[in-house]
Design a protein around this motif. Structure first.
Motif, PDB file in Angstrom:
ATOM      1  N   ALA A   1      -1.523  -1.996   4.602  1.00 54.45           N
ATOM      2  CA  ALA A   1      -1.999  -0.797   3.914  1.00 54.45           C
ATOM      3  C   ALA A   1      -1.182  -0.644   2.637  1.00 54.45           C
ATOM      4  O   ALA A   1      -0.194   0.087   2.590  1.00 54.45           O
ATOM      5  N   ASN A   2      -1.612  -1.328   1.604  1.00 53.75           N
ATOM      6  CA  ASN A   2      -0.921  -1.340   0.316  1.00 53.75           C
ATOM      7  C   ASN A   2      -1.407  -0.157  -0.526  1.00 53.75           C
ATOM      8  O   ASN A   2      -2.157   0.698  -0.056  1.00 53.75           O
ATOM      9  N   SER A   3      -1.011  -0.115  -1.770  1.00 47.58           N
ATOM     10  CA  SER A   3      -1.363   0.984  -2.656  1.00 47.58           C
ATOM     11  C   SER A   3      -1.836   0.456  -3.995  1.00 47.58           C
ATOM     12  O   SER A   3      -1.388  -0.608  -4.450  1.00 47.58           O
ATOM     13  N   ILE A   4      -2.738   1.202  -4.644  1.00 41.93           N
ATOM     14  CA  ILE A   4      -3.159   0.822  -5.992  1.00 41.93           C
ATOM     15  C   ILE A   4      -1.999   0.953  -6.973  1.00 41.93           C
ATOM     16  O   ILE A   4      -2.087   0.461  -8.107  1.00 41.93           O
ATOM     17  N   GLN A   5      -0.908   1.572  -6.539  1.00 46.70           N
ATOM     18  CA  GLN A   5       0.270   1.693  -7.387  1.00 46.70           C
ATOM     19  C   GLN A   5       1.169   0.465  -7.327  1.00 46.70           C
ATOM     20  O   GLN A   5       2.140   0.371  -8.082  1.00 46.70           O
ATOM     21  N   ALA A   6       0.858  -0.483  -6.438  1.00 46.75           N
ATOM     22  CA  ALA A   6       1.686  -1.690  -6.306  1.00 46.75           C
ATOM     23  C   ALA A   6       1.796  -2.402  -7.647  1.00 46.75           C
ATOM     24  O   ALA A   6       0.792  -2.688  -8.299  1.00 46.75           O
ATOM     25  N   GLY A   7       3.031  -2.666  -8.039  1.00 44.61           N
ATOM     26  CA  GLY A   7       3.271  -3.401  -9.273  1.00 44.61           C
ATOM     27  C   GLY A   7       3.125  -2.587 -10.540  1.00 44.61           C
ATOM     28  O   GLY A   7       3.057  -3.169 -11.636  1.00 44.61           O
ATOM     29  N   ASN A   8       3.106  -1.247 -10.434  1.00 45.20           N
ATOM     30  CA  ASN A   8       2.897  -0.425 -11.639  1.00 45.20           C
ATOM     31  C   ASN A   8       4.203  -0.083 -12.366  1.00 45.20           C
ATOM     32  O   ASN A   8       4.205   0.697 -13.316  1.00 45.20           O
TER      33      ASN A   8
ATOM     34  N   ASP B   1      -4.826  -7.765   2.254  1.00 47.72           N
ATOM     35  CA  ASP B   1      -4.073  -6.811   1.449  1.00 47.72           C
ATOM     36  C   ASP B   1      -5.039  -5.729   0.967  1.00 47.72           C
ATOM     37  O   ASP B   1      -5.907  -5.993   0.132  1.00 47.72           O
ATOM     38  N   VAL B   2      -4.903  -4.507   1.512  1.00 44.45           N
ATOM     39  CA  VAL B   2      -5.810  -3.409   1.176  1.00 44.45           C
ATOM     40  C   VAL B   2      -5.088  -2.446   0.240  1.00 44.45           C
ATOM     41  O   VAL B   2      -4.115  -1.801   0.636  1.00 44.45           O
ATOM     42  N   LYS B   3      -5.561  -2.364  -0.992  1.00 41.94           N
ATOM     43  CA  LYS B   3      -4.934  -1.471  -1.962  1.00 41.94           C
ATOM     44  C   LYS B   3      -5.654  -0.121  -1.919  1.00 41.94           C
ATOM     45  O   LYS B   3      -6.776   0.019  -2.405  1.00 41.94           O
ATOM     46  N   LEU B   4      -4.978   0.853  -1.339  1.00 42.97           N
ATOM     47  CA  LEU B   4      -5.571   2.166  -1.098  1.00 42.97           C
ATOM     48  C   LEU B   4      -5.278   3.117  -2.259  1.00 42.97           C
ATOM     49  O   LEU B   4      -4.170   3.141  -2.790  1.00 42.97           O
ATOM     50  N   PRO B   5      -6.262   3.958  -2.625  1.00 43.44           N
ATOM     51  CA  PRO B   5      -6.028   5.007  -3.620  1.00 43.44           C
ATOM     52  C   PRO B   5      -5.394   6.233  -2.956  1.00 43.44           C
ATOM     53  O   PRO B   5      -4.855   6.141  -1.843  1.00 43.44           O
TER      54      PRO B   5
ATOM     55  N   ALA C   1     -10.499   5.127   4.891  1.00 42.28           N
ATOM     56  CA  ALA C   1      -9.397   4.177   4.724  1.00 42.28           C
ATOM     57  C   ALA C   1      -9.142   3.435   6.028  1.00 42.28           C
ATOM     58  O   ALA C   1      -8.919   2.202   6.030  1.00 42.28           O
ATOM     59  N   ALA C   2      -9.191   4.144   7.150  1.00 43.55           N
ATOM     60  CA  ALA C   2      -9.005   3.506   8.453  1.00 43.55           C
ATOM     61  C   ALA C   2     -10.100   2.472   8.718  1.00 43.55           C
ATOM     62  O   ALA C   2      -9.828   1.382   9.260  1.00 43.55           O
ATOM     63  N   GLU C   3     -11.328   2.790   8.332  1.00 46.16           N
ATOM     64  CA  GLU C   3     -12.428   1.838   8.515  1.00 46.16           C
ATOM     65  C   GLU C   3     -12.201   0.560   7.713  1.00 46.16           C
ATOM     66  O   GLU C   3     -12.536  -0.541   8.175  1.00 46.16           O
ATOM     67  N   VAL C   4     -11.637   0.691   6.529  1.00 43.85           N
ATOM     68  CA  VAL C   4     -11.327  -0.496   5.730  1.00 43.85           C
ATOM     69  C   VAL C   4     -10.220  -1.298   6.408  1.00 43.85           C
ATOM     70  O   VAL C   4     -10.308  -2.533   6.535  1.00 43.85           O
ATOM     71  N   LEU C   5      -9.178  -0.635   6.872  1.00 40.25           N
ATOM     72  CA  LEU C   5      -8.056  -1.327   7.501  1.00 40.25           C
ATOM     73  C   LEU C   5      -8.488  -2.091   8.754  1.00 40.25           C
ATOM     74  O   LEU C   5      -7.974  -3.177   9.032  1.00 40.25           O
ATOM     75  N   LEU C   6      -9.434  -1.538   9.499  1.00 37.22           N
ATOM     76  CA  LEU C   6      -9.865  -2.188  10.746  1.00 37.22           C
ATOM     77  C   LEU C   6     -11.076  -3.097  10.555  1.00 37.22           C
ATOM     78  O   LEU C   6     -11.642  -3.588  11.529  1.00 37.22           O
ATOM     79  N   GLY C   7     -11.464  -3.330   9.302  1.00 35.43           N
ATOM     80  CA  GLY C   7     -12.476  -4.331   9.018  1.00 35.43           C
ATOM     81  C   GLY C   7     -13.902  -3.865   9.068  1.00 35.43           C
ATOM     82  O   GLY C   7     -14.825  -4.694   9.028  1.00 35.43           O
ATOM     83  N   LEU C   8     -14.154  -2.544   9.125  1.00 35.66           N
ATOM     84  CA  LEU C   8     -15.530  -2.053   9.103  1.00 35.66           C
ATOM     85  C   LEU C   8     -16.103  -2.086   7.691  1.00 35.66           C
ATOM     86  O   LEU C   8     -17.319  -1.976   7.503  1.00 35.66           O
ATOM     87  N   HIS C   9     -15.231  -2.193   6.700  1.00 27.95           N
ATOM     88  CA  HIS C   9     -15.620  -2.398   5.308  1.00 27.95           C
ATOM     89  C   HIS C   9     -14.761  -3.521   4.738  1.00 27.95           C
ATOM     90  O   HIS C   9     -13.728  -3.890   5.308  1.00 27.95           O
TER      91      HIS C   9
ATOM     92  N   ASP D   1     -13.625  -2.362  -0.803  1.00 31.02           N
ATOM     93  CA  ASP D   1     -14.372  -1.120  -0.644  1.00 31.02           C
ATOM     94  C   ASP D   1     -13.465   0.103  -0.636  1.00 31.02           C
ATOM     95  O   ASP D   1     -13.947   1.229  -0.776  1.00 31.02           O
ATOM     96  N   ALA D   2     -12.167  -0.115  -0.471  1.00 32.87           N
ATOM     97  CA  ALA D   2     -11.237   1.016  -0.466  1.00 32.87           C
ATOM     98  C   ALA D   2     -11.328   1.809  -1.765  1.00 32.87           C
ATOM     99  O   ALA D   2     -11.160   3.025  -1.773  1.00 32.87           O
ATOM    100  N   GLN D   3     -11.617   1.123  -2.851  1.00 31.64           N
ATOM    101  CA  GLN D   3     -11.747   1.823  -4.125  1.00 31.64           C
ATOM    102  C   GLN D   3     -13.210   2.138  -4.441  1.00 31.64           C
ATOM    103  O   GLN D   3     -13.512   3.169  -5.040  1.00 31.64           O
ATOM    104  N   ARG D   4     -14.130   1.276  -4.006  1.00 38.77           N
ATOM    105  CA  ARG D   4     -15.549   1.519  -4.271  1.00 38.77           C
ATOM    106  C   ARG D   4     -16.036   2.767  -3.553  1.00 38.77           C
ATOM    107  O   ARG D   4     -16.890   3.505  -4.071  1.00 38.77           O
TER     108      ARG D   4
END
Length: 363
Positions: A93-100, A128-132, A176-184, A188-191
Motif C-alpha cells: 500500500a504505497n502512496s502517490i507521494q512516493a519519491g516526491n 505496488d499500489v500507489k494510493l491517493p 482502496a481495499a478492493e484494489v489492494l485485494l485484487g478486485l481492481h 485503478d487506485a487513481q482512476r
C-alpha cells in the motif's frame, strides 16, 4: 486463501480486513516496529497466500518518518527471507507521494524498493499500489484526512474552516481495499478516485449534515456522495444516531413519516416479528439500511466489526425513531415486547441478488 496484513488495526487496515471478511478470507496480523516478532511473522507468512503491507509512519520528525517506513519494509524482508513457504503475492500500500522529495515520500519509495527486492528474491509477485488521499468511515479527525476532520466538526455543530483550498484526489477506503485485494487493477487506485477542492468537500459535508439533521437522506445517487454520507454517519454513532419521527394521532389512529430521500434509488420492506425473536445479524459495506418500528417494542443492537463495541437502542412504535445502520457494523433487531413487532425497513438501492452487500455476522 489466507491473507497476512501489516497495519491491520489502522484505518486502511481495518477497512481491508472488512473486505477480506466479506469475501470469506482468513487473515493473519503481522506486527512491525517495536512490536515486531520475527518468529511470529515467519509463521504468519508461511500460513498465507498473500501479504498486504499497509503499516506505515506518516507522523513524527523527518528522520522518524523517513526511516520508519524503510525499517518496516526491512523487518518484513527478513521474515520473508526466513520463511520456508512464501506468499505467492505481495502487495504494498504505497502512496502517490512516493519519491516526491518529502521525508514521507522518500520513506515510502525506499520501502517499496526494499519490499520489491524481497519479493523478487522470494519468487513472489510484487504489486505496488500507489494510493491517493483516503477517506472513509471511522477515520481519525485531525489525523487521517481532512474529510474525517470536517465530518467530526459538522457532527458536533462546529464551523468548517478551509485554510488551504487545494485540489485533493480522494479515494474511499473500501475502494482502496478492493484494489489492494485484487478486485481492481493497481492503476485503478487513481482512476476510481475523485478530484475535489477542499472547499467543495467542506460544502458537501456541511450540506449533508444540514439535510440529514432534518431526517432526510441527502442525494446519494453518486458513489462519492454516498461514501461521504456514510463517512459522516460514522461520527454519529451513539445518542445522535436515532432520528425522532413526528408521530401524529387522532381519533382515526396514528400517522408518521418514515423516510424522505433527496435523490437516488430506494426500496422499502415490512416485517412482523413474534416476541423474543431476533432479525438481522449481518452488516453492509456500503448500503444504508433504515429500521423503523411501527408498532411494538424492540431493541436494536449493533457492533463495530472486529471489536466488542456494542451500541443498543430501545425503540417503540409509540415514540418512533428512524435508526440508520452504520456501515461495517453488524446489526440486529429483537422483539422485546409481548405483542407482535411491526417494523419497516428502507434501503438506498434496489436489491441486487448478484451483489447483495449483505454479509452474515452476529452482533
Amino acid at each position: 486463501m489466507t491473507i497476512a496484513f501489516t497495519g491491520s488495526n489502522g484505518f486502511l487496515g481495518w477497512h481491508t480486513r472488512v473486505l477480506a471478511h466479506s469475501l470469506g478470507e482468513e487473515t493473519e496480523a503481522i506486527a512491525l516496529g517495536g512490536r515486531f516478532d520475527r518468529v511470529a511473522a515467519i509463521a504468519a507468512l508461511e500460513r498465507s497466500t498473500m501479504l498486504v503491507h499497509i503499516a506505515g509512519v506518516n507522523r513524527g520528525d523527518e528522520e522518524a518518518v523517513r526511516n520508519g517506513n524503510a525499517e518496516f519494509a526491512r523487518q518484513l524482508a527478513l521474515a520473508l527471507d526466513a520463511a520456508a513457504v512464501k506468499p505467492s503475492t505481495i502487495v504494498f500500500a504505497n502512496s502517490i507521494q512516493a519519491g516526491n522529495g518529502t521525508p514521507y515520500g522518500a520513506g515510502k519509495q525506499q520501502a517499496g524498493e526494499i519490499l520489491q527486492a524481497a519479493a523478487e528474491k522470494a519468487g513472489s509477485r510484487f504489486i505496488d499500489v500507489k494510493l491517493p488521499n483516503l477517506f472513509g468511515e471511522h477515520g481519525m479527525p485531525f489525523y487521517n484526512s481532512v474529510v474525517a476532520t470536517f465530518c467530526h466538526l459538522a457532527a458536533n455543530g462546529e464551523p468548517l474552516q478551509v485554510q488551504d483550498d487545494k485540489e485533493l484526489l480522494l479515494l474511499h477506503a473500501q475502494t482502496a481495499a478492493e484494489v489492494l485485494l485484487g478486485l481492481h487493477e493497481p492503476e485503478d487506485a487513481q482512476r476510481l478516485a475523485t478530484t475535489k477542492l477542499v472547499s467543495e468537500v467542506a460544502a458537501l459535508i456541511q450540506a449533508t449534515a444540514d439535510t440529514y439533521s432534518k431526517g432526510t437522506i441527502p442525494d446519494i445517487s453518486g458513489s462519492f456522495e454516498r461514501d461521504i454520507f456514510n463517512t459522516y454517519r460514522s461520527f454519529l454513532v451513539g445518542d445522535r444516531l436515532p432520528i425522532a419521527l413526528d408521530r401524529k394521532e387522532d381519533a382515526r389512529g396514528a400517522f408518521f413519516e418514515v423516510v424522505r430521500s433527496a435523490g437516488g434509488e430506494g426500496q422499502s420492506s415490512f416485517s412482523t416479528t413474534v416476541p423474543g425473536v431476533t432479525r438481522g445479524q449481518h452488516y453492509h459495506r456500503r448500503k444504508i439500511e433504515r429500521f423503523t418500528v411501527l408498532s411494538g417494542t424492540a431493541e436494536i443492537s449493533m457492533r463495530k466489526l472486529f471489536t466488542d463495541e456494542i451500541v443498543t437502542y430501545r425503540v417503540s412504535g409509540q415514540e418512533p425513531v428512524a435508526v440508520d445502520m452504520p456501515t461495517m457494523w453488524s446489526h440486529e433487531i429483537t422483539n422485546t415486547g409481548a405483542d407482535k413487532l411491526y417494523t419497516m425497513f428502507w434501503i438506498n438501492e434496489i436489491f441486487d441478488p448478484a451483489s447483495p452487500d449483505t454479509f452474515p455476522e452476529e452482533v
